[in-house]
Design a protein around this motif. Structure first.
Motif, PDB file in Angstrom:
ATOM      1  N   MET A  49       0.827  -1.164  -0.029  1.00 13.32           N
ATOM      2  CA  MET A  49      -0.043  -0.025  -0.119  1.00 13.32           C
ATOM      3  C   MET A  49       0.768   1.030  -0.021  1.00 13.32           C
ATOM      4  N   ILE A  81     -14.701  -0.553 -10.594  1.00 10.74           N
ATOM      5  CA  ILE A  81     -14.071  -0.870  -9.241  1.00 10.74           C
ATOM      6  C   ILE A  81     -15.373  -1.333  -8.392  1.00 10.74           C
ATOM      7  N   ILE A 106      -8.755  -4.175  -9.390  1.00 10.34           N
ATOM      8  CA  ILE A 106      -9.128  -3.001  -8.422  1.00 10.34           C
ATOM      9  C   ILE A 106      -7.885  -1.930  -7.983  1.00 10.34           C
ATOM     10  N   GLN A 107      -6.939  -2.812  -7.804  1.00 12.64           N
ATOM     11  CA  GLN A 107      -5.671  -2.152  -7.503  1.00 12.64           C
ATOM     12  C   GLN A 107      -5.175  -0.920  -8.604  1.00 12.64           C
ATOM     13  N   VAL A 164      -9.847  -4.210   0.032  1.00 11.77           N
ATOM     14  CA  VAL A 164      -9.658  -5.290  -1.075  1.00 11.77           C
ATOM     15  C   VAL A 164      -8.602  -6.231  -0.631  1.00 11.77           C
ATOM     16  N   LEU A 165      -7.279  -5.649  -0.320  1.00 17.61           N
ATOM     17  CA  LEU A 165      -6.301  -6.330   0.033  1.00 17.61           C
ATOM     18  C   LEU A 165      -6.377  -7.288   1.188  1.00 17.61           C
ATOM     19  N   ILE A 173     -10.065   2.006  -0.220  1.00 18.58           N
ATOM     20  CA  ILE A 173     -10.764   0.973  -1.013  1.00 18.58           C
ATOM     21  C   ILE A 173      -9.488  -0.369  -1.104  1.00 18.58           C
ATOM     22  N   ALA A 174      -8.572   0.166  -1.394  1.00 19.26           N
ATOM     23  CA  ALA A 174      -7.435  -0.910  -1.609  1.00 19.26           C
ATOM     24  C   ALA A 174      -7.298  -1.662  -0.462  1.00 19.26           C
ATOM     25  N   SER A 193      -8.928   6.248  -2.300  1.00 25.05           N
ATOM     26  CA  SER A 193      -8.232   4.960  -2.931  1.00 25.05           C
ATOM     27  C   SER A 193      -7.663   4.064  -1.870  1.00 25.05           C
ATOM     28  N   THR A 208      -8.873  -8.443  -7.423  1.00 20.80           N
ATOM     29  CA  THR A 208      -7.953  -7.809  -6.506  1.00 20.80           C
ATOM     30  C   THR A 208      -6.816  -6.836  -7.241  1.00 20.80           C
ATOM     31  N   THR A 221      -7.476   1.653  -9.457  1.00 24.72           N
ATOM     32  CA  THR A 221      -7.649   2.642  -8.427  1.00 24.72           C
ATOM     33  C   THR A 221      -6.535   3.565  -8.677  1.00 24.72           C
TER      34      THR A 221
END
Lengths: 238, 616
Positions: free
Chosen positions: A1, A218, A178-179, B14-15, B10-11, B7, A175, A182
């Motif tokens: 992240m 998304i 989406i990343q 999801v992760l 969101i991520a 964002s 997954t 985003t």
């Protein structure tokens, strides 16, 4: 992240720097161009004079987004051979078409302005053998100094996705996509924060479309993931 | 933040999803919907390219005139979106056509020769237009739109001179529109819909749809693109409602921001969720079984992330006569209760695996059906190629059943287009043929398609017009933004080529009586997204239109139909008591016919019309 956030910050800095370099561009008009007779130009005259401004940030965005989109095409290309479910096939089929068309749009926009135009899908022989490609082949030439654009999968993530099959592929595909999407939203956000960027009607429309389309996608992918995740006793509507 | 989502959140959501290996579960394929398949012999295939000299194909239409853009909006070479013509609105003998750099007022007193009454320069995009009496409303969305209507743009990231929202003009003197006010909105206005309230003669309302990112609060106070969890006043999941006091339109202001898209969790019907849920349930069961075999327990469901769902709507079509609106809102089609226009309320939301971006809605006149369009690719991409799935970028037709939406079928332009033609479903309107649901629809460079969706599961094309691409090698943005019927003609707004007018030509699909009956419906003004109830005056030609329809679908025997026609002819020539008795007798016979007809609904319509003629 944190990696992605760092990349985003780096891109932001890049775009700001790019914008600063536009001051010398004659096309970045801050006031209405005035023809020799001092009458204001009509919109048509302005278009004919190619007076619609664009910035280095717009150019960098298009160049970077071409590489960003190319990776999604590579990912979608694996779907037919990696045991994906029907809903993921439908989704990926649309992503494949959409991102290819958008790459073509960005290339047209850059070429019309005689700007360097990346063509990361040029190595495709027929366009039908994506699955045969190695995970890395789509990763060459990231643009913007070979830095990954926000949200783009690392080579390790691409390998992981390419190695997965069936339900595991579905889960990873959703997954990672989406990343990936985003990251595109982040790129739009950074572009719009640059003074003078997205003044060109085609650029503004394109980034608005990327914003709405990918936000929508998304949302769809998150619901698909949630559905995979939901326990059966919670039930599904008939 | 300009953009809606966090964002990062969101991520992270999801992760944090836990995964475990399992075998692949095949999804149940959804039932094959009806799509009109393209034919290799279609005259629209292979048309030559050109800006004003492209090849043309026309079927069951007559081109009445084509009118180049006003000089202010006509560049020497195609200029893309900055000079794109956009949507249309109508008032009296005028059509007003939006342009990304202003709008054009067309005098259509003589449809064979439309003339430019005014070309008003005012940059803003998309310049979606609506009228109400002497007021004109124009949408402004882009960053370069200015309060002073200048075309030079505005490069500041925060600017007091920027206009994103609704501009209001006084068009009492339509050849000289007067810019009287504007209402700034948080996402600008991509499109908007004028909403009339049958119970409120003093105000009208405007539903503002913004699809661009939220502007900074520093530019317009109160604008927040944060999630509703972060900021309860978030702009997301809402539309903006402007109230326009008719006594003082300059006092127009945002009166409410109803969160019609909030808490849209599981999809309520059709497509995505049923299909995906079946697959997901199967997958889950397999995973649980595999986990049980391996002596493991399944991971807990992950905590909810930030709210999902569409954060904005595209077009909202209101139908005040039935108190409903159809909202085309990103990943959903929503049905709204608009009986209190300032506070619309969501009744239902549909999703569809084949739909990418819900764009617009059209109700059938009886309000029992609604047709949604999917603008896959935003209108700038070539999505009608032979390789494009015929269910993608199409229309989907739903029956409205007790405030819910039941899917019936898809309609997509049946002729493949080239890859240099931007093409997808776009704006259209009903053609008032009594007894049938017929509409004209714009498909960008795919041309105009006129189709019948009376049977929602089997929509059928009945007329078309198409030009070849702007260029055979490169995609230049062009084609029809909208194709609307207004007082007897079909008007097409062509993005790069101007303004075209068409007439319907009689054919086996549509008779002269049906066309003449359609021409009886007259509007003083028309905003297509403020859908008016179609009402036909009592007329012999309306009855004959029904007779023609019964002939087409064998709803009555040819002997009966011939007798009915004779009776109508006799009655029309007669007068007074003779006419009344002939018609009354015919109506009674038709009541009996309806009981044995395969199309009793239509026979009853005919009987009703004949009875009305008798009472006239």
């Amino acid at each position: 992240m944190s990696k992605s956030t760092t990349r985003a910050a780096a891109l932001g800095a890049l775009l700001v720097a790019a914008a600063c370099s536009t001051a010398a561009r004659p096309s970045s008009a801050a006031t209405a161009p005035v023809p020799s007779n001092n009458a204001p130009m009509t919109p048509a005259q302005m278009a004919d004079a190619h007076a619609t401004p664009y910035t280095r940030a717009d150019v960098a965005f298009m160049q970077g987004m071409i590489h960003h989109h190319a990776q999604a095409v590579t990912m979608a290309g694996w779907v037919p051979t990696h045991g994906a479910s029907a809903p993921v096939k439908t989704l990926a089929g649309r992503i494949n078409v959409a991102q290819r068309d958008e790459i073509a749009f960005m290339q047209r926009w850059l070429r019309a302005r005689h700007e360097p135009t990346p063509d990361p899908l040029a190595h495709e022989m027929s366009g039908h053998d994506m699955a045969g490609m190695s995970g890395m082949s789509g990763m060459s030439g990231m643009g913007a100094g070979d830095t990954l654009m926000p949200g783009m999968l690392t080579p390790e993530q691409m390998k992981q996705l390419d190695a997965a099959r069936g339900a595991e592929f579905d889960r990873l595909f959703l997954t990672f996509m989406i990343q990936h999407h985003t990251g595109a939203l982040e790129m739009v956000q950074h572009l719009l924060a640059v003074p003078g960027a997205a003044q060109d009607a085609d650029v503004f429309r394109f980034v608005s479309d990327v914003n709405t389309d990918q936000t929508t996608e998304i949302d769809r992918m998150r619901k698909m993931l949630a559905a995979y995740d939901a326990s059966s006793h919670q039930g599904t509507r008939p | 933040m300009r953009l809606g989502y966090s964002s990062v959140a969101i991520a992270m959501g999801v992760l944090s999803a836990a995964g475990c290996a399992s075998s692949h579960a095949a999804a149940t394929p959804s039932p094959s919907p009806t799509v009109t398949q393209s034919s290799s012999t279609d005259a629209r295939v292979g048309l030559s390219a050109g800006w004003f000299n492209a090849g043309e194909a026309i079927w069951n239409l007559k081109k009445v005139s084509e009118n180049k853009p006003a000089p202010a909006f006509l560049p020497k070479s195609p200029a893309g979106l900055s000079l794109a013509n956009s949507d249309l609105t109508f008032t009296g003998n005028y059509a007003i056509q939006g342009n990304f750099s202003g709008f054009t007022v067309w005098d259509i007193s003589n449809p064979a020769h439309a003339t430019v009454a005014d070309a008003y320069v005012c940059r803003g995009s998309q310049s979606d237009v609506s009228v109400y009496k002497n007021l004109l409303f124009v949408s402004g969305e882009e960053l370069g739109g200015r309060l002073d209507c200048g075309i030079q743009g505005d490069t500041a990231t925060v600017s007091p001179e920027r206009l994103r929202g609704i501009r209001i003009f006084d068009i009492s003197d339509i050849r000289h529109p007067k810019y009287i006010a504007n209402v700034q909105t948080c996402r600008g206005s991509h499109t908007h819909t004028v909403v009339t309230d049958p119970n409120d003669p003093n105000n009208i309302y405007i539903y503002v749809s913004g699809s661009a990112p939220v502007r900074p609060a520093a530019e317009l106070a109160g604008c927040s693109g944060a999630t509703p969890q972060q900021d309860p006043n978030s702009e997301l999941f809402r539309i903006e409602v402007i109230q326009v006091p008719l006594a003082n339109p300059a006092k127009a202001h945002v009166i409410s921001k109803p969160d019609i898209l909030a808490h849209l969790g599981a999809v309520e019907h059709h497509g995505e969720t049923p299909a995906d849920s079946i697959a997901a349930a199967k997958l889950r069961a397999e995973r649980e079984a595999a986990a049980a075999r391996a002596g493991r327990t399944m991971p807990q469901r992950r905590p909810a992330g930030p709210p999902t769902g569409p954060v904005q709507c595209h077009d909202i079509t209101v139908y005040p006569a039935i108190g409903l609106a159809g909202g085309a809102c990103a990943g959903y089609g929503v049905l709204l209760d608009i009986r209190d226009p300032a506070h619309p309320r969501r009744l239902f939301a549909a999703s569809d695996t084949n739909f990418s971006f819900w764009h617009s809605a059209t109700f059938s006149n009886d309000g029992h059906k609604v047709l949604f369009s999917d603008e896959w690719g935003g209108g700038t991409q070539p999505r009608c190629r032979a390789t494009d799935d015929p269910h993608w970028g199409a229309d989907a037709i739903f029956t409205i059943d007790h405030d819910s939406l039941d899917f019936d079928g898809y309609y997509k332009l049946p002729a493949p287009q080239t890859q240099t033609e931007n093409c997808v479903a776009h704006n259209g309107s009903l053609i008032p043929v009594p007894g049938r649901d017929i509409m004209a629809q714009a498909w960008y460079q795919g041309g105009i398609s006129v189709f019948d969706w009376t049977d929602p599961a089997h929509p059928k094309e009945i007329a078309y017009f198409d030009r070849g691409p702007m260029n055979k090698d490169t995609l230049y943005l062009a084609g029809y933004w909208s194709a609307y019927w207004y007082n007897g003609h079909i008007y097409g707004s062509e993005i790069a080529r101007g303004f075209d007018v068409f007439d319907l030509a009689p054919s086996a699909n549509l008779t002269q009586n049906e066309i003449d009956a359609a021409k009886l419906v007259h509007f003083d003004q028309l905003n297509v997204q403020d859908q008016p109830k179609l009402v036909w005056p009592t007329a012999f030609v309306v009855a004959r239109a029904y007779v023609d329809q019964l002939t087409r679908d064998n709803g009555l025997s040819s002997a009966r139909l011939s007798a009915v026609s004779d009776a109508l002819n006799r009655a029309e020539k007669a007068s007074g008591a003779d006419r009344t008795s002939t018609l009354a007798q015919l109506a009674t016979q038709l009541d009996n016919d309806a009981q044995s007809s395969s199309d009793s609904r239509r026979v009853k319509l005919l009987a009703g019309e004949v009875r009305a003629l008798a009472a006239k």
